[in-house]
Design a protein around this motif. Structure first.
Motif, mmCIF file in Angstrom:
data_model
loop_
_atom_site.group_PDB
_atom_site.id
_atom_site.type_symbol
_atom_site.label_atom_id
_atom_site.label_comp_id
_atom_site.label_asym_id
_atom_site.label_seq_id
_atom_site.Cartn_x
_atom_site.Cartn_y
_atom_site.Cartn_z
ATOM 1 N N GLN A 105 0.516 16.219 -1.116
ATOM 2 C CA GLN A 105 -0.420 15.100 -1.069
ATOM 3 C C GLN A 105 -1.272 15.065 -2.338
ATOM 4 O O GLN A 105 -1.503 13.996 -2.912
ATOM 5 C CB GLN A 105 -1.311 15.221 0.165
ATOM 6 N N ALA A 106 -1.715 16.216 -2.816
ATOM 7 C CA ALA A 106 -2.524 16.267 -4.041
ATOM 8 C C ALA A 106 -1.725 15.749 -5.239
ATOM 9 O O ALA A 106 -2.259 15.033 -6.096
ATOM 10 C CB ALA A 106 -3.012 17.686 -4.297
ATOM 11 N N GLU A 107 -0.447 16.103 -5.315
ATOM 12 C CA GLU A 107 0.392 15.610 -6.410
ATOM 13 C C GLU A 107 0.579 14.096 -6.314
ATOM 14 O O GLU A 107 0.590 13.403 -7.329
ATOM 15 C CB GLU A 107 1.751 16.313 -6.391
ATOM 16 N N LEU A 108 0.699 13.579 -5.099
ATOM 17 C CA LEU A 108 0.820 12.133 -4.913
ATOM 18 C C LEU A 108 -0.460 11.413 -5.329
ATOM 19 O O LEU A 108 -0.399 10.342 -5.926
ATOM 20 C CB LEU A 108 1.162 11.810 -3.457
ATOM 21 N N VAL A 109 -1.604 12.005 -5.034
ATOM 22 C CA VAL A 109 -2.880 11.419 -5.445
ATOM 23 C C VAL A 109 -2.918 11.297 -6.966
ATOM 24 O O VAL A 109 -3.275 10.251 -7.509
ATOM 25 C CB VAL A 109 -4.069 12.254 -4.914
ATOM 26 N N ARG A 110 -2.533 12.361 -7.665
ATOM 27 C CA ARG A 110 -2.535 12.330 -9.135
ATOM 28 C C ARG A 110 -1.503 11.339 -9.678
ATOM 29 O O ARG A 110 -1.755 10.634 -10.642
ATOM 30 C CB ARG A 110 -2.279 13.726 -9.689
ATOM 31 N N ALA A 111 -0.351 11.289 -9.046
ATOM 32 C CA ALA A 111 0.732 10.430 -9.542
ATOM 33 C C ALA A 111 0.449 8.948 -9.341
ATOM 34 O O ALA A 111 0.971 8.108 -10.080
ATOM 35 C CB ALA A 111 2.045 10.795 -8.851
ATOM 36 N N THR A 112 -0.366 8.617 -8.354
ATOM 37 C CA THR A 112 -0.571 7.212 -8.002
ATOM 38 C C THR A 112 -1.964 6.688 -8.330
ATOM 39 O O THR A 112 -2.214 5.488 -8.176
ATOM 40 C CB THR A 112 -0.319 6.989 -6.499
ATOM 41 N N ASP A 113 -2.872 7.558 -8.740
ATOM 42 C CA ASP A 113 -4.254 7.151 -9.018
ATOM 43 C C ASP A 113 -4.940 6.541 -7.793
ATOM 44 O O ASP A 113 -5.672 5.574 -7.899
ATOM 45 C CB ASP A 113 -4.334 6.146 -10.183
ATOM 46 N N VAL A 114 -4.645 7.089 -6.616
ATOM 47 C CA VAL A 114 -5.318 6.624 -5.401
ATOM 48 C C VAL A 114 -6.248 7.725 -4.918
ATOM 49 O O VAL A 114 -6.029 8.900 -5.197
ATOM 50 C CB VAL A 114 -4.339 6.317 -4.259
ATOM 51 N N GLU A 115 -7.261 7.339 -4.194
ATOM 52 C CA GLU A 115 -8.204 8.311 -3.641
ATOM 53 C C GLU A 115 -7.518 9.185 -2.595
ATOM 54 O O GLU A 115 -6.590 8.751 -1.916
ATOM 55 C CB GLU A 115 -9.390 7.582 -2.988
ATOM 56 N N GLN A 116 -8.022 10.403 -2.460
ATOM 57 C CA GLN A 116 -7.471 11.364 -1.500
ATOM 58 C C GLN A 116 -7.449 10.791 -0.081
ATOM 59 O O GLN A 116 -6.443 10.881 0.622
ATOM 60 C CB GLN A 116 -8.306 12.656 -1.558
ATOM 61 N N ALA A 117 -8.552 10.198 0.355
ATOM 62 C CA ALA A 117 -8.634 9.665 1.719
ATOM 63 C C ALA A 117 -7.644 8.517 1.922
ATOM 64 O O ALA A 117 -7.030 8.400 2.991
ATOM 65 C CB ALA A 117 -10.055 9.190 2.008
ATOM 66 N N THR A 118 -7.485 7.689 0.903
ATOM 67 C CA THR A 118 -6.529 6.581 0.983
ATOM 68 C C THR A 118 -5.118 7.114 1.110
ATOM 69 O O THR A 118 -4.321 6.618 1.920
ATOM 70 C CB THR A 118 -6.659 5.672 -0.251
ATOM 71 N N MET A 119 -4.786 8.133 0.314
ATOM 72 C CA MET A 119 -3.440 8.710 0.380
ATOM 73 C C MET A 119 -3.196 9.353 1.739
ATOM 74 O O MET A 119 -2.104 9.214 2.308
ATOM 75 C CB MET A 119 -3.236 9.732 -0.743
ATOM 76 N N ALA A 120 -4.189 10.030 2.279
ATOM 77 C CA ALA A 120 -4.032 10.664 3.596
ATOM 78 C C ALA A 120 -3.711 9.611 4.653
ATOM 79 O O ALA A 120 -2.796 9.797 5.477
ATOM 80 C CB ALA A 120 -5.291 11.435 3.959
ATOM 81 N N GLY B 35 0.811 -1.217 0.000
ATOM 82 C CA GLY B 35 0.000 0.000 0.000
ATOM 83 C C GLY B 35 0.843 1.266 0.000
ATOM 84 O O GLY B 35 0.424 2.300 -0.513
ATOM 85 N N GLN B 36 2.023 1.182 0.557
ATOM 86 C CA GLN B 36 2.935 2.332 0.602
ATOM 87 C C GLN B 36 3.794 2.430 -0.655
ATOM 88 O O GLN B 36 4.333 3.494 -0.961
ATOM 89 C CB GLN B 36 3.852 2.209 1.827
ATOM 90 N N PHE B 37 3.886 1.336 -1.375
ATOM 91 C CA PHE B 37 4.807 1.260 -2.514
ATOM 92 C C PHE B 37 4.549 2.321 -3.584
ATOM 93 O O PHE B 37 5.501 2.955 -4.052
ATOM 94 C CB PHE B 37 4.781 -0.153 -3.099
ATOM 95 N N PRO B 38 3.299 2.558 -4.012
ATOM 96 C CA PRO B 38 3.089 3.595 -5.040
ATOM 97 C C PRO B 38 3.564 4.985 -4.607
ATOM 98 O O PRO B 38 4.180 5.705 -5.400
ATOM 99 C CB PRO B 38 1.572 3.571 -5.265
ATOM 100 N N ALA B 39 3.305 5.352 -3.362
ATOM 101 C CA ALA B 39 3.757 6.665 -2.884
ATOM 102 C C ALA B 39 5.278 6.721 -2.837
ATOM 103 O O ALA B 39 5.885 7.735 -3.220
ATOM 104 C CB ALA B 39 3.163 6.964 -1.505
ATOM 105 N N LEU B 40 5.890 5.635 -2.391
ATOM 106 C CA LEU B 40 7.354 5.600 -2.373
ATOM 107 C C LEU B 40 7.920 5.716 -3.784
ATOM 108 O O LEU B 40 8.879 6.471 -4.011
ATOM 109 C CB LEU B 40 7.851 4.317 -1.701
ATOM 110 N N LEU B 41 7.342 4.994 -4.735
ATOM 111 C CA LEU B 41 7.822 5.084 -6.119
ATOM 112 C C LEU B 41 7.757 6.522 -6.622
ATOM 113 O O LEU B 41 8.693 7.016 -7.256
ATOM 114 C CB LEU B 41 7.007 4.168 -7.030
ATOM 115 N N ALA B 42 6.650 7.203 -6.347
ATOM 116 C CA ALA B 42 6.494 8.591 -6.792
ATOM 117 C C ALA B 42 7.509 9.500 -6.110
ATOM 118 O O ALA B 42 8.110 10.375 -6.749
ATOM 119 C CB ALA B 42 5.068 9.066 -6.516
ATOM 120 N N LEU B 43 7.715 9.303 -4.817
ATOM 121 C CA LEU B 43 8.654 10.153 -4.080
ATOM 122 C C LEU B 43 10.106 9.835 -4.416
ATOM 123 O O LEU B 43 10.961 10.722 -4.384
ATOM 124 C CB LEU B 43 8.410 10.038 -2.576
#
Length: 148
Positions: free
Chosen positions: A52-67, A36-44
């Motif tokens: 956080q908004a840029e991470l949501v766009r980069a990973t195609d995950v919902e805002q609440a999930t990313m938060a 679950g953390q892997f997409p955010a790590l890949l983007a970062l």
């Protein structure tokens, strides 16, 4: 009409994603990270300091999930947040040294999982498979944009 799951792209994609995630989780759990953390790590790892908004766009995950994911990653010592210098409403997300140090090991784990999953494919089949997956993803993104 009879539904045949073995002829359903959605069903098969779901099965494939689940099996990829299970295999990847086995390979990365020793690093202290989750799938679950892997997409955010890949983007970062590509660009540190995203909002956080840029991470949501980069990973195609919902805002609440990313938060929720970022909250766990912060708790686990993988990221830290800082106020954005130009936008008082936003925070930038930065990797910690710990997250930076496991980058190559995580990439290796992902490569190993991909290799295991595609071991019976020829190089040409791998390229065709990846091309068709990207094509389906692009098609669905376009359809979702039109229906939004």
């Amino acid at each position: 009409m009879t539904f045949l799951k073995d002829h359903s792209a959605g069903y098969l994609a779901n099965q494939l994603a689940r099996l990829f995630a299970e295999g990847l989780q086995e390979r990365i759990q020793a690093l202290g990270i989750t799938t679950g953390q892997f997409p955010a790590l890949l983007a970062l790892w590509e660009k540190d300091g995203l909002t956080q908004a840029e991470l949501v766009r980069a990973t195609d995950v919902e805002q609440a999930t990313m938060a929720a994911t970022l909250k766990r990653m912060e708790r686990d010592g993988l990221v830290r947040r800082k106020p954005h210098p130009d936008d008082s409403r936003a925070q930038q997300v930065f990797l910690t040294e710990r997250a930076k140090q496991i980058r190559q090991l995580a990439y290796t784990a992902a490569d190993e999982q991909n290799g295991a999953a595609l071991a019976d494919f020829s190089p040409g089949e791998v390229e065709q498979f990846l091309h068709l997956m990207r094509k389906a993803i692009t098609t669905m993104r376009e359809q979702n944009k039109r229906s939004s």
